[in-house]
Design a protein around this motif. Structure first.
Motif, PDB file in Angstrom:
ATOM      1  N   TRP A   1      -6.511  -1.727  -5.192  1.00 34.37           N
ATOM      2  CA  TRP A   1      -6.722  -0.538  -6.023  1.00 34.37           C
ATOM      3  C   TRP A   1      -7.968  -0.673  -6.895  1.00 34.37           C
ATOM      4  O   TRP A   1      -8.732   0.292  -7.049  1.00 34.37           O
TER       5      TRP A   1
ATOM      6  N   ARG B   1       0.784   2.476 -13.060  1.00 36.64           N
ATOM      7  CA  ARG B   1      -0.302   3.467 -13.122  1.00 36.64           C
ATOM      8  C   ARG B   1      -1.039   3.368 -14.452  1.00 36.64           C
ATOM      9  O   ARG B   1      -2.279   3.316 -14.488  1.00 36.64           O
TER      10      ARG B   1
ATOM     11  N   ASN C   1      -3.094   0.170 -14.722  1.00 37.65           N
ATOM     12  CA  ASN C   1      -4.341   0.262 -13.970  1.00 37.65           C
ATOM     13  C   ASN C   1      -5.377   1.100 -14.709  1.00 37.65           C
ATOM     14  O   ASN C   1      -6.564   0.759 -14.742  1.00 37.65           O
TER      15      ASN C   1
ATOM     16  N   LYS D   1       2.936   3.983  -1.628  1.00 33.72           N
ATOM     17  CA  LYS D   1       2.845   4.516  -2.991  1.00 33.72           C
ATOM     18  C   LYS D   1       4.128   4.341  -3.793  1.00 33.72           C
ATOM     19  O   LYS D   1       4.113   4.425  -5.018  1.00 33.72           O
TER      20      LYS D   1
ATOM     21  N   PHE E   1       0.821  -1.209   0.000  1.00 36.03           N
ATOM     22  CA  PHE E   1       0.000   0.000   0.000  1.00 36.03           C
ATOM     23  C   PHE E   1       0.859   1.265   0.000  1.00 36.03           C
ATOM     24  O   PHE E   1       0.343   2.370  -0.103  1.00 36.03           O
TER      25      PHE E   1
ATOM     26  N   ARG F   1      -3.605  -5.312  -3.117  1.00 39.38           N
ATOM     27  CA  ARG F   1      -3.671  -4.060  -2.355  1.00 39.38           C
ATOM     28  C   ARG F   1      -4.967  -3.281  -2.584  1.00 39.38           C
ATOM     29  O   ARG F   1      -5.138  -2.186  -2.044  1.00 39.38           O
TER      30      ARG F   1
ATOM     31  N   LEU G   1     -11.232  -0.384  -4.809  1.00 39.80           N
ATOM     32  CA  LEU G   1     -11.473   1.002  -4.406  1.00 39.80           C
ATOM     33  C   LEU G   1     -12.006   1.846  -5.558  1.00 39.80           C
ATOM     34  O   LEU G   1     -12.910   2.675  -5.382  1.00 39.80           O
ATOM     35  N   GLU G   2     -11.472   1.632  -6.761  1.00 39.04           N
ATOM     36  CA  GLU G   2     -11.941   2.385  -7.933  1.00 39.04           C
ATOM     37  C   GLU G   2     -13.356   1.982  -8.319  1.00 39.04           C
ATOM     38  O   GLU G   2     -14.169   2.826  -8.708  1.00 39.04           O
TER      39      GLU G   2
ATOM     40  N   GLN H   1       4.046   1.860  -6.666  1.00 37.35           N
ATOM     41  CA  GLN H   1       3.330   2.081  -7.908  1.00 37.35           C
ATOM     42  C   GLN H   1       4.201   2.864  -8.879  1.00 37.35           C
ATOM     43  O   GLN H   1       4.413   4.056  -8.746  1.00 37.35           O
TER      44      GLN H   1
END
Length: 235
Positions: free
Chosen positions: A54, A27, A30, A19, A17, A52, A57-58, A22
Motif C-alpha cells: 500500500w 485505514r 495508513n 480489502k 491484498f 501488500r 503504491l501511494e 483493511q
C-alpha cells in the motif's frame, strides 16, 4: 523455524491484498503515515518490508521513484502487477539487494518490531541513505506482546511475530547508538477511541478531522497505539 520462513509461509497462506483485511483502524494508520512522510515527486523511496505494497503504491502516485523490498515473492508480484513502474526486489533489512543504490527515503512500516536484531538492521540500511536522506519507521507503541503455540513449528510464538515492544526512550536510544539523529516523532491512533469504536463512527469524516480528534485525545489521555520516527544520519 526463523522469522523469515514464518513470514514466507504466512504470505503464501493469506491474501493480504483482499480489502476485507483493511480495517478502519488500519485505514487511519495508513493515512497518518502518509501525512508524516513528506517524500516529494522525483525522490527515491525504498519501502523496506513492503508487505501488500500500500505504501509503495501511494508513493508512486506522488511521483516518487519507488523500490519495494520484501521477503515474499508472492507479495512483490502482486505489487508489480498493480503498478509495473515500482521496482520490486527480494531482500531483507539485513541484506538489501543493492550495491551502489542510495535513497532519499527509507521507510519501514511495522517492520522493526519483527526483527531479531533491530540494531544490526539500522546499521546496515545506513549505507543506502543519501547524505541528507531520511529513515522513517513506524511501530506499535508500548505493545503488550502475547504468545501462543505456532501451527507451523509447534513452538511458543509471539502474536503477529512481534519480537519487541518499543517506547520513545527505547527508540531514541536505538537510533542514537546506531548513528542516527531523530528529527521528528509522532504518536497516533488512540487506544481509548479504538476501544469505544470511535474510528468506525468517524468512517465518513475526512482525515484532517479524524487527525484532530485523535491528536487531542492522545495529548489529554495518552494511550497511543503507534509511534512514527523520522531520523537522519548523524553528521
Amino acid at each position: 523455524m526463523n522469522y523469515q520462513e514464518h513470514y514466507r509461509i504466512d504470505a503464501e497462506a493469506f491474501d493480504y491484498f483482499d480489502k476485507q483485511y483493511q480495517t478502519q483502524t488500519e485505514r487511519r494508520r495508513n493515512e497518518e503515515v502518509l501525512h508524516i512522510c513528506t517524500a516529494k515527486t522525483g525522490e527515491k523511496v525504498l519501502d523496506l518490508g513492503s508487505g501488500r505494497g500500500w505504501f509503495s503504491l501511494e508513493m508512486a502516485k506522488r511521483g516518487c521513484l519507488v523500490t519495494a523490498v520484501d521477503l515474499s515473492e508472492k507479495n512483490l508480484k502482486y505489487i508489480n502487477k498493480m503498478n509495473p513502474i515500482i521496482n520490486c526486489k527480494l531482500g531483507s533489512a539485513y541484506e538489501l539487494p543493492f550495491k551502489e543504490e542510495r535513497f532519499d527515503w527509507i521507510v519501514m512500516n511495522e517492520v522493526l518490531e519483527h526483527l531479531e536484531e533491530p540494531a544490526k538492521a539500522l546499521l546496515h540500511i545506513r549505507e543506502f541513505l543519501k547524505p541528507e536522506g531520511k529513515l522513517m519507521i513506524s511501530v506499535p507503541y508500548k505493545e503488550k506482546i502475547n504468545y501462543s503455540l505456532c501451527i507451523h513449528c509447534n513452538q511458543l510464538t509471539p502474536h503477529n511475530a512481534h519480537l519487541h515492544s518499543f517506547d520513545l526512550i527505547q527508540l531514541r536510544k536505538l537510533f542514537r547508538n546506531n548513528g542516527y539523529q531523530v528529527i521528528k516523532e509522532n504518536l497516533y491512533l488512540n487506544k481509548i477511541l479504538a476501544l469505544l469504536r470511535v474510528n468506525d463512527l468517524f468512517r465518513p469524516f475526512p482525515y484532517w478531522l479524524w487527525h484532530l480528534k485523535d491528536s487531542a485525545t492522545n495529548t489529554i489521555f495518552g494511550k497511543a497505539s503507534y509511534l512514527s520516527v523520522i531520523a537522519k544520519i548523524t553528521e
